[in-house]
Design a protein around this motif. Sequence first.
Motif, PDB file in Angstrom:
ATOM      1  N   TYR A 171      19.163 -11.159  39.757  1.00 37.92           N
ATOM      2  CA  TYR A 171      17.707 -11.092  39.880  1.00 37.92           C
ATOM      3  C   TYR A 171      17.335 -11.610  41.267  1.00 37.92           C
ATOM      4  CZ  TYR A 171      17.211 -10.304  34.840  1.00 37.92           C
ATOM      5  OH  TYR A 171      17.265  -9.765  33.572  1.00 37.92           O
ATOM      6  N   CYS A 172      16.577 -10.827  42.017  1.00 37.45           N
ATOM      7  CA  CYS A 172      16.263 -11.143  43.413  1.00 37.45           C
ATOM      8  C   CYS A 172      14.840 -11.686  43.541  1.00 37.45           C
ATOM      9  CB  CYS A 172      16.381  -9.897  44.288  1.00 37.45           C
ATOM     10  SG  CYS A 172      17.882  -8.939  44.027  1.00 37.45           S
ATOM     11  N   GLN A 173      14.707 -12.785  44.242  1.00 42.08           N
ATOM     12  CA  GLN A 173      13.400 -13.356  44.572  1.00 42.08           C
ATOM     13  C   GLN A 173      13.214 -13.286  46.080  1.00 42.08           C
ATOM     14  OE1 GLN A 173      13.422 -17.337  42.470  1.00 42.08           O
ATOM     15  NE2 GLN A 173      11.249 -16.881  42.443  1.00 42.08           N
ATOM     16  N   ASP A 174      12.435 -12.323  46.558  1.00 41.41           N
ATOM     17  CA  ASP A 174      12.219 -12.260  48.006  1.00 41.41           C
ATOM     18  C   ASP A 174      10.817 -12.741  48.354  1.00 41.41           C
ATOM     19  OD1 ASP A 174      11.203  -8.853  48.718  1.00 41.41           O
ATOM     20  OD2 ASP A 174      11.064  -9.938  46.831  1.00 41.41           O
ATOM     21  N   ASP A 175      10.704 -13.332  49.529  1.00 40.80           N
ATOM     22  CA  ASP A 175       9.423 -13.824  50.051  1.00 40.80           C
ATOM     23  C   ASP A 175       8.710 -14.695  49.032  1.00 40.80           C
ATOM     24  OD1 ASP A 175      10.074 -12.346  52.208  1.00 40.80           O
ATOM     25  OD2 ASP A 175       8.473 -10.890  52.048  1.00 40.80           O
ATOM     26  N   THR A 176       9.304 -15.825  48.706  1.00 43.52           N
ATOM     27  CA  THR A 176       8.730 -16.705  47.695  1.00 43.52           C
ATOM     28  C   THR A 176       8.449 -18.083  48.269  1.00 43.52           C
ATOM     29  OG1 THR A 176       9.021 -17.543  45.435  1.00 43.52           O
ATOM     30  CG2 THR A 176      10.968 -17.536  46.844  1.00 43.52           C
ATOM     31  N   GLY A 177       7.575 -18.813  47.596  1.00 39.27           N
ATOM     32  CA  GLY A 177       7.308 -20.200  47.926  1.00 39.27           C
ATOM     33  C   GLY A 177       7.829 -21.096  46.823  1.00 39.27           C
ATOM     34  N   PRO A 178       7.577 -22.411  46.897  1.00 35.79           N
ATOM     35  CA  PRO A 178       8.060 -23.326  45.847  1.00 35.79           C
ATOM     36  C   PRO A 178       7.373 -23.093  44.506  1.00 35.79           C
ATOM     37  CG  PRO A 178       7.502 -24.513  47.868  1.00 35.79           C
ATOM     38  CD  PRO A 178       6.964 -23.132  48.025  1.00 35.79           C
ATOM     39  N   PHE A 179       6.103 -22.598  44.539  1.00 37.80           N
ATOM     40  CA  PHE A 179       5.353 -22.366  43.309  1.00 37.80           C
ATOM     41  C   PHE A 179       4.790 -20.946  43.302  1.00 37.80           C
ATOM     42  CE2 PHE A 179       5.100 -26.958  44.021  1.00 37.80           C
ATOM     43  CZ  PHE A 179       5.534 -27.440  42.789  1.00 37.80           C
ATOM     44  N   GLY A 180       4.604 -20.419  42.112  1.00 39.33           N
ATOM     45  CA  GLY A 180       4.040 -19.085  41.964  1.00 39.33           C
ATOM     46  C   GLY A 180       4.485 -18.479  40.650  1.00 39.33           C
ATOM     47  N   LEU A 181       3.773 -17.455  40.211  1.00 39.41           N
ATOM     48  CA  LEU A 181       4.153 -16.788  38.969  1.00 39.41           C
ATOM     49  C   LEU A 181       5.536 -16.158  39.071  1.00 39.41           C
ATOM     50  CD1 LEU A 181       0.739 -15.149  38.012  1.00 39.41           C
ATOM     51  CD2 LEU A 181       1.818 -17.156  36.983  1.00 39.41           C
ATOM     52  N   ASN A 182       5.911 -15.720  40.263  1.00 36.85           N
ATOM     53  CA  ASN A 182       7.262 -15.182  40.445  1.00 36.85           C
ATOM     54  C   ASN A 182       8.327 -16.257  40.237  1.00 36.85           C
ATOM     55  OD1 ASN A 182       6.259 -16.408  42.790  1.00 36.85           O
ATOM     56  ND2 ASN A 182       7.520 -15.195  44.139  1.00 36.85           N
ATOM     57  N   VAL A 183       8.042 -17.475  40.668  1.00 37.16           N
ATOM     58  CA  VAL A 183       8.970 -18.595  40.450  1.00 37.16           C
ATOM     59  C   VAL A 183       9.050 -18.921  38.962  1.00 37.16           C
ATOM     60  CG1 VAL A 183       9.501 -20.987  41.044  1.00 37.16           C
ATOM     61  CG2 VAL A 183       8.422 -19.492  42.744  1.00 37.16           C
ATOM     62  N   LEU A 184       7.898 -18.920  38.302  1.00 36.04           N
ATOM     63  CA  LEU A 184       7.852 -19.189  36.862  1.00 36.04           C
ATOM     64  C   LEU A 184       8.633 -18.128  36.084  1.00 36.04           C
ATOM     65  CD1 LEU A 184       6.658 -20.996  34.618  1.00 36.04           C
ATOM     66  CD2 LEU A 184       4.662 -19.484  34.603  1.00 36.04           C
ATOM     67  N   GLU A 185       8.475 -16.863  36.487  1.00 34.12           N
ATOM     68  CA  GLU A 185       9.198 -15.777  35.824  1.00 34.12           C
ATOM     69  C   GLU A 185      10.708 -15.923  36.018  1.00 34.12           C
ATOM     70  OE1 GLU A 185       5.359 -12.934  36.665  1.00 34.12           O
ATOM     71  OE2 GLU A 185       7.201 -12.632  37.803  1.00 34.12           O
ATOM     72  N   ALA A 186      11.105 -16.335  37.219  1.00 32.53           N
ATOM     73  CA  ALA A 186      12.524 -16.572  37.474  1.00 32.53           C
ATOM     74  C   ALA A 186      13.056 -17.693  36.581  1.00 32.53           C
ATOM     75  CB  ALA A 186      12.747 -16.912  38.946  1.00 32.53           C
ATOM     76  N   GLN A 215      -2.537 -18.060  46.406  1.00 34.01           N
ATOM     77  CA  GLN A 215      -3.021 -19.397  46.041  1.00 34.01           C
ATOM     78  C   GLN A 215      -3.289 -19.500  44.541  1.00 34.01           C
ATOM     79  OE1 GLN A 215      -2.955 -21.951  48.021  1.00 34.01           O
ATOM     80  NE2 GLN A 215      -2.351 -20.736  49.817  1.00 34.01           N
ATOM     81  N   TYR A 216      -3.875 -18.464  43.976  1.00 32.69           N
ATOM     82  CA  TYR A 216      -4.147 -18.438  42.539  1.00 32.69           C
ATOM     83  C   TYR A 216      -2.836 -18.555  41.753  1.00 32.69           C
ATOM     84  CZ  TYR A 216      -5.427 -16.538  37.956  1.00 32.69           C
ATOM     85  OH  TYR A 216      -5.603 -16.356  36.607  1.00 32.69           O
ATOM     86  N   SER A 217      -1.849 -17.783  42.162  1.00 34.48           N
ATOM     87  CA  SER A 217      -0.550 -17.781  41.497  1.00 34.48           C
ATOM     88  C   SER A 217       0.129 -19.152  41.598  1.00 34.48           C
ATOM     89  CB  SER A 217       0.339 -16.702  42.116  1.00 34.48           C
ATOM     90  OG  SER A 217       1.677 -16.869  41.758  1.00 34.48           O
ATOM     91  N   ALA A 218       0.129 -19.740  42.801  1.00 32.54           N
ATOM     92  CA  ALA A 218       0.771 -21.037  42.999  1.00 32.54           C
ATOM     93  C   ALA A 218       0.077 -22.120  42.181  1.00 32.54           C
ATOM     94  CB  ALA A 218       0.763 -21.391  44.482  1.00 32.54           C
ATOM     95  N   GLN A 219      -1.256 -22.100  42.176  1.00 29.51           N
ATOM     96  CA  GLN A 219      -2.015 -23.100  41.429  1.00 29.51           C
ATOM     97  C   GLN A 219      -1.795 -22.957  39.922  1.00 29.51           C
ATOM     98  OE1 GLN A 219      -6.216 -23.015  42.183  1.00 29.51           O
ATOM     99  NE2 GLN A 219      -6.634 -24.903  41.071  1.00 29.51           N
ATOM    100  N   LEU A 220      -1.751 -21.708  39.447  1.00 28.12           N
ATOM    101  CA  LEU A 220      -1.543 -21.456  38.024  1.00 28.12           C
ATOM    102  C   LEU A 220      -0.186 -21.976  37.582  1.00 28.12           C
ATOM    103  CD1 LEU A 220      -2.966 -20.135  35.602  1.00 28.12           C
ATOM    104  CD2 LEU A 220      -1.825 -17.993  36.202  1.00 28.12           C
TER     105      LEU A 220
END
Length: 484
Positions: free
Chosen positions: A192-207, A140-145
């Motif tokens: 670059y692989c994005q596994d187990d992701t949602g629409p928002f998150g720091l992983n999405v931002l990094e991608a 939740q913190y990651s998605a909100q950020l």
Amino acid sequence: MPFSHKRVYLIPLDSRPVCYDMPRRLAAAAGLELGMPAPNLLGHLKKPANFKTLSRWVKNHLFENDPLIVALDTIAYGGLIASRVNEDPLETLQQRVQSFFQQIKVDACYAFSSILRIPNYNFDEEEPAYWNQYGQALYQYSAQLHEAGQAEAGDIPEAVLRDFMDRREKNYALNESYLSLLFEGSLDYLTYCQDDTGPFGLNVLEAQHLSQQLQQRKLENAHIQTGADEVAACMLARWMVLQHAEPVKVYPFYSSEAGRHLVAKFDGLPIETVVEKAIRACGAQVAKRSAEADLWVMVHTPEERQGDHCSREQAQLQPEQWDEVQKVLQKALQLGKPIALADVAYANGADPRLMDRLVSQFEDLTGLYGYAAWNTPGNAIGTTVAMGLIRLMAERQNTFNAQAFCQLMLIRLADDWLYQADVRHTVRQSMNGNAHRQAPDETLLNVLMADGLFLLKNRLGLEKQSVHCRYPCQRTFEIEVGLK
């Protein structure tokens, strides 16, 4: 023209069956030899690969100018799951990668690397220990950020949040450094692989940041793809497809017009986008019309809400969707058109009502060019497209091994339909709430799988095939369908 090489090498993510056994069987179906390190040299869950013996294997094998597909997570961290708990400094990781590329001599190098995931649950089996208590809060913190530009840490301890952010910064820096390998020509292709992701998150931002860098540097031989475990299969398909003189085109059908636009669970993108990314990852083009396509892919989606067999959430489907799948499959078989089926109405397993119907309707499943429904939609879709293209290319090169392909189809149908959509829940119920704390019963597993396996073997012309199922990770999440 035959394939440029009869042997391809693969250094997989780890020793799990979908990462190790599935690519091996795909290569066998294409008449190719797939050279790989022995499973005991690779990572297993949180245990990393044996770096010294793996380096020795690299030195002894990767010098003959054969093509190579390599999971950079294995080279740097010791495996996919090991990458999530690794404590080594960035410099050590970079040194391992640099040493690896100094050792090898290959014809082409297709590499893939994961963007550190952020799963939305409190469970630490594949994450740092604090995920058991703070996993959902960190998600939740990651998605909100990402979405709002700021976030409240709430009850997350400062030390936990610092470690979480430090791991992300290290992983991003390592992934960013791979762009230099692309630029200098050490890599022919990078995923670059994005596994187990949602629409928002720091992983999405990094991608997004990595995608921007690819565009700014005009590096067209790289892409970002949801999923991870299926990427080796996609890269094998890509290597085969790009040897074809003419572009290879794939046309996707959808069982629901509304469903194609739904955001896929664990992928954070519309299902249609996941499909198109998988087609391009495999080196093919998305056909504008079905008539011009070399391969059809039937994508079975939900109508309104995707189900999930692990959480026991039912998919919202309409009966006419099953009619649509059956109609397209029948048309393809009548026309002799290669077709594969991606079954993603549910995450983590097949649509049982669809499969009950298809197995009853079609007495011969050997005409299917691929099937998958396992884990995330990205995993299943990427696998389906790769299977279809690999079979198609092998047939065109006259190297196709029909029995090996039917064996792989048996594994996917048994795992994705029989086990993930049905037997897994029965096994978990028998464990009285202890599924995460005790090893599951393999005798019960094989008893529960027996009738379905008998039916599938009949449909695939493998009546004499001996099958034994086991739990390779001593947990109920995945099985290995072993063929003797």
